[in-house]
Scaffold this motif. Structure first.
Motif, PDB file in Angstrom:
ATOM      1  N   ARG A 275     -22.174  16.201  18.285  1.00 24.15           N
ATOM      2  CA  ARG A 275     -22.303  15.740  16.657  1.00 24.15           C
ATOM      3  C   ARG A 275     -23.945  16.000  16.604  1.00 24.15           C
ATOM      4  O   ARG A 275     -24.360  16.253  15.487  1.00 24.15           O
ATOM      5  CB  ARG A 275     -21.754  14.556  16.439  1.00 24.15           C
TER       6      ARG A 275
ATOM      7  N   ARG B  11     -21.282   8.267  -2.518  1.00 26.00           N
ATOM      8  CA  ARG B  11     -21.644   9.523  -1.689  1.00 26.00           C
ATOM      9  C   ARG B  11     -21.539  10.706  -2.307  1.00 26.00           C
ATOM     10  O   ARG B  11     -20.857  11.058  -2.898  1.00 26.00           O
ATOM     11  CB  ARG B  11     -20.662   9.385  -0.435  1.00 26.00           C
TER      12      ARG B  11
ATOM     13  N   LYS C 226     -25.790  13.022  10.503  1.00 29.56           N
ATOM     14  CA  LYS C 226     -26.239  11.871  10.796  1.00 29.56           C
ATOM     15  C   LYS C 226     -27.705  11.814  10.819  1.00 29.56           C
ATOM     16  O   LYS C 226     -28.184  11.721  11.937  1.00 29.56           O
ATOM     17  CB  LYS C 226     -25.469  11.210  12.204  1.00 29.56           C
TER      18      LYS C 226
ATOM     19  N   TYR D   6     -31.130   6.574   6.095  1.00 29.83           N
ATOM     20  CA  TYR D   6     -29.963   5.635   5.850  1.00 29.83           C
ATOM     21  C   TYR D   6     -30.414   4.603   4.926  1.00 29.83           C
ATOM     22  O   TYR D   6     -29.817   3.596   4.757  1.00 29.83           O
ATOM     23  CB  TYR D   6     -29.776   5.063   7.094  1.00 29.83           C
TER      24      TYR D   6
ATOM     25  N   GLU E 275     -16.356   6.547   2.872  1.00 29.02           N
ATOM     26  CA  GLU E 275     -16.539   6.028   4.029  1.00 29.02           C
ATOM     27  C   GLU E 275     -17.371   4.475   3.581  1.00 29.02           C
ATOM     28  O   GLU E 275     -17.767   4.305   2.786  1.00 29.02           O
ATOM     29  CB  GLU E 275     -17.289   6.737   4.965  1.00 29.02           C
TER      30      GLU E 275
ATOM     31  N   THR F 290     -20.813   2.176   5.339  1.00 23.72           N
ATOM     32  CA  THR F 290     -22.267   2.461   5.396  1.00 23.72           C
ATOM     33  C   THR F 290     -22.349   3.056   7.199  1.00 23.72           C
ATOM     34  O   THR F 290     -23.527   3.752   7.404  1.00 23.72           O
ATOM     35  CB  THR F 290     -23.081   1.290   5.641  1.00 23.72           C
ATOM     36  N   GLY F 291     -21.594   2.593   7.874  1.00 26.24           N
ATOM     37  CA  GLY F 291     -21.655   2.958   9.430  1.00 26.24           C
ATOM     38  C   GLY F 291     -20.392   2.968   9.834  1.00 26.24           C
ATOM     39  O   GLY F 291     -19.934   2.585  11.028  1.00 26.24           O
ATOM     40  N   SER F 292     -19.359   3.290   9.168  1.00 27.48           N
ATOM     41  CA  SER F 292     -17.815   3.259   9.590  1.00 27.48           C
ATOM     42  C   SER F 292     -17.037   4.331   8.820  1.00 27.48           C
ATOM     43  O   SER F 292     -17.367   4.649   7.630  1.00 27.48           O
ATOM     44  CB  SER F 292     -17.352   1.897   9.691  1.00 27.48           C
ATOM     45  N   ASN F 293     -16.176   4.853   9.354  1.00 28.50           N
ATOM     46  CA  ASN F 293     -15.015   5.470   8.565  1.00 28.50           C
ATOM     47  C   ASN F 293     -13.928   4.452   8.352  1.00 28.50           C
ATOM     48  O   ASN F 293     -13.739   3.523   8.788  1.00 28.50           O
ATOM     49  CB  ASN F 293     -14.505   6.524   9.481  1.00 28.50           C
TER      50      ASN F 293
ATOM     51  N   LEU G  10     -19.016  10.916   7.644  1.00 29.40           N
ATOM     52  CA  LEU G  10     -19.493  11.420   8.633  1.00 29.40           C
ATOM     53  C   LEU G  10     -18.375  11.849   9.622  1.00 29.40           C
ATOM     54  O   LEU G  10     -17.185  10.950   9.267  1.00 29.40           O
ATOM     55  CB  LEU G  10     -20.331  10.372   9.275  1.00 29.40           C
TER      56      LEU G  10
ATOM     57  N   GLY H 211     -16.903  10.688  12.244  1.00 32.51           N
ATOM     58  CA  GLY H 211     -17.113   9.670  13.288  1.00 32.51           C
ATOM     59  C   GLY H 211     -16.496   9.855  14.627  1.00 32.51           C
ATOM     60  O   GLY H 211     -15.180  10.497  14.739  1.00 32.51           O
ATOM     61  N   VAL H 212     -17.055   9.666  15.651  1.00 32.60           N
ATOM     62  CA  VAL H 212     -16.612  10.084  16.986  1.00 32.60           C
ATOM     63  C   VAL H 212     -15.473   8.983  17.310  1.00 32.60           C
ATOM     64  O   VAL H 212     -14.279   9.568  17.580  1.00 32.60           O
ATOM     65  CB  VAL H 212     -17.573   9.641  17.944  1.00 32.60           C
ATOM     66  N   THR H 213     -15.383   7.840  16.696  1.00 38.31           N
ATOM     67  CA  THR H 213     -13.983   6.830  16.699  1.00 38.31           C
ATOM     68  C   THR H 213     -13.009   7.443  15.714  1.00 38.31           C
ATOM     69  O   THR H 213     -11.749   7.326  16.213  1.00 38.31           O
ATOM     70  CB  THR H 213     -14.487   5.461  16.270  1.00 38.31           C
TER      71      THR H 213
ATOM     72  N   SER I 238     -15.688   2.418  14.139  1.00 40.95           N
ATOM     73  CA  SER I 238     -17.089   2.982  14.301  1.00 40.95           C
ATOM     74  C   SER I 238     -17.197   2.584  16.064  1.00 40.95           C
ATOM     75  O   SER I 238     -16.594   1.749  16.538  1.00 40.95           O
ATOM     76  CB  SER I 238     -18.231   2.398  13.513  1.00 40.95           C
ATOM     77  N   THR I 239     -18.270   3.169  16.387  1.00 43.45           N
ATOM     78  CA  THR I 239     -18.970   3.313  17.791  1.00 43.45           C
ATOM     79  C   THR I 239     -19.011   1.651  18.139  1.00 43.45           C
ATOM     80  O   THR I 239     -18.738   1.184  19.327  1.00 43.45           O
ATOM     81  CB  THR I 239     -20.050   3.730  18.106  1.00 43.45           C
TER      82      THR I 239
HETATM   83  C1  LIG Z   1     -22.316   6.881   7.542  1.00 43.62           C
HETATM   84  C2  LIG Z   1     -21.267   6.632   8.935  1.00 43.62           C
HETATM   85  N1  LIG Z   1     -20.059   6.890   8.802  1.00 43.62           N
HETATM   86  C3  LIG Z   1     -19.180   6.579   9.898  1.00 43.62           C
HETATM   87  C4  LIG Z   1     -19.658   6.134  11.155  1.00 43.62           C
HETATM   88  C5  LIG Z   1     -18.773   5.937  12.033  1.00 43.62           C
HETATM   89  O1  LIG Z   1     -19.038   6.971  13.223  1.00 43.62           O
HETATM   90  P1  LIG Z   1     -18.869   6.740  14.840  1.00 43.62           P
HETATM   91  O2  LIG Z   1     -17.384   6.281  14.969  1.00 43.62           O
HETATM   92  O3  LIG Z   1     -19.231   7.710  15.456  1.00 43.62           O
HETATM   93  O4  LIG Z   1     -19.803   5.622  15.337  1.00 43.62           O
HETATM   94  C6  LIG Z   1     -21.131   6.040  11.334  1.00 43.62           C
HETATM   95  C7  LIG Z   1     -21.472   5.444  12.516  1.00 43.62           C
HETATM   96  O5  LIG Z   1     -22.524   4.924  12.722  1.00 43.62           O
HETATM   97  C8  LIG Z   1     -21.820   6.216  10.071  1.00 43.62           C
HETATM   98  O6  LIG Z   1     -23.235   5.998  10.220  1.00 43.62           O
END
Ligand SMILES: Cc1ncc(COP(=O)(O)O)c(C=O)c1O
Length: 301
Positions: free
Chosen positions: A74, A155, A165, A169, A198, A200-203, A222, A224-226, A261-262
């Motif tokens: 990613r 968004r 990413k 931010y 989504e 701010t830091g998660s799906n 994003l 997201g890996v998770t 999220s991660t």
């Molecule tokens: C904007 C945003 N969306 C989604 C995610 C979730 O992604 P991941 O599961 O890779 O942490 C993140 C991770 O920090 C993010 O910054």
């Protein structure tokens, strides 16, 4: 002690003294372990000047980083999306090794950032030398559920940086502060056409009539890996997951909602604004069980 042993001891001593100085954050910049709160990046680094950089955050459990390969891929996509040169992964890997050596971090986050490097004071670029920053720190595991707050900002799924990413931010900082002021653990964005996007830091995932749904990537989140792992692993275990455009009104119909999220893994949502929800609902509990089990079994899925 062997030369390598002496070096490891020195690294470990250095990490320990840096941990104390920076609230537990170990930091490495362009080949050197540094004090996380001291000067280490040029004042004219383009990552600082205009947010011209990308980053990854990986979970660390018992000293071992999770899903490194997916995060590295990613990072490459984010760099290509910004038009920055490809990263030298041997440099990133050296930084990861440096910050994770010494006392193993029982539970924490590893964050690495690659920026355009020293650059002009405006939006032009000189990408002759990228800046590499790698940090790691212990963190407390997230609670198993939280409230989310829908924010009044959107968004832009058609922006040049949608789905990347990047280190820009500030939108997320403002939105998360808005959510926290209202008792939320996370903020939720819609996109420019009124669809769910989504956090701010998660799906985000919703459960409607037993079906698991999440916004598709064209809606602007994003990748997201998770999120990816939840979709793949749930399907592997016979659950149906659809990624598709979802109107914001789905939030009023959803039987369950969870975010991924991660550092949150699968987190149940117990309220969206003032609407209470079961947390975890039965489907969310099943998804969390699948994710927790398979992520323990597969270190680099
Ligand atoms: C904007 C945003 N969306 C989604 C995610 C979730 O992604 P991941 O599961 O890779 O942490 C993140 C991770 O920090 C993010 O910054």
């Amino acid at each position: 002690m062997s030369e390598q042993g002496t070096r490891e001891q020195a690294n470990s001593d250095q990490s320990t003294s840096q941990d104390r100085q920076a609230g537990g954050v170990r930091a490495w910049v362009n080949g050197e372990l540094v004090n996380a709160t001291g000067p280490s990046v040029a004042a004219v680094d383009h990552g600082i000047t205009v947010g011209d950089g990308v980053f990854e955050t990986c979970k660390v459990v018992d000293g071992a980083p999770f899903a490194l390969g997916r995060h590295a891929r990613r990072l490459d996509r984010s760099l290509a999306g910004l038009g920055l040169p490809a990263a030298d992964h041997s440099v990133v890997d050296a930084g990861i090794e440096a910050v994770l050596s010494g006392e193993p971090i029982a539970y924490g986050r590893l964050r690495y950032t690659v920026t355009g490097g020293v650059g002009p004071l405006g939006s032009d670029r000189d990408t002759s030398a990228l800046t590499y920053i790698v940090t790691a720190s212990p963190t407390t595991p997230s609670p198993t559920s939280g409230k989310v707050v829908v924010v009044p900002w959107t968004r832009n799924e058609r922006s040049a940086t949608a789905g990347l990413k990047t280190t820009s931010y500030a939108d997320n900082v403002v939105a998360l502060a808005y959510a926290k002021e209202r008792g939320g653990a996370e903020a939720l964005f819609g996109n420019s056409v009124g669809n769910l996007c989504e956090g701010t830091g998660s799906n985000v995932f919703v459960v409607v009539d037993g079906q698991i749904l999440t916004p598709d990537l064209a809606s602007g989140p994003l990748a997201g890996v998770t999120r990816e792992l939840v979709i793949e692993w749930c399907r592997e275990e016979g659950l149906t997951v659809h990624a598709e455009p979802l109107a914001m009104s789905i939030l009023t119909q959803a039987d369950e909602v969870f975010i991924t999220s991660t550092v949150k893994d699968v987190m149940a949502v117990h309220a969206i604004d003032d609407r209470p929800l079961p947390a975890p609902g039965p489907v969310t509990a099943q998804v969390a069980e699948i994710f927790n089990r398979l992520s323990r079994e597969r270190l680099d899925p």
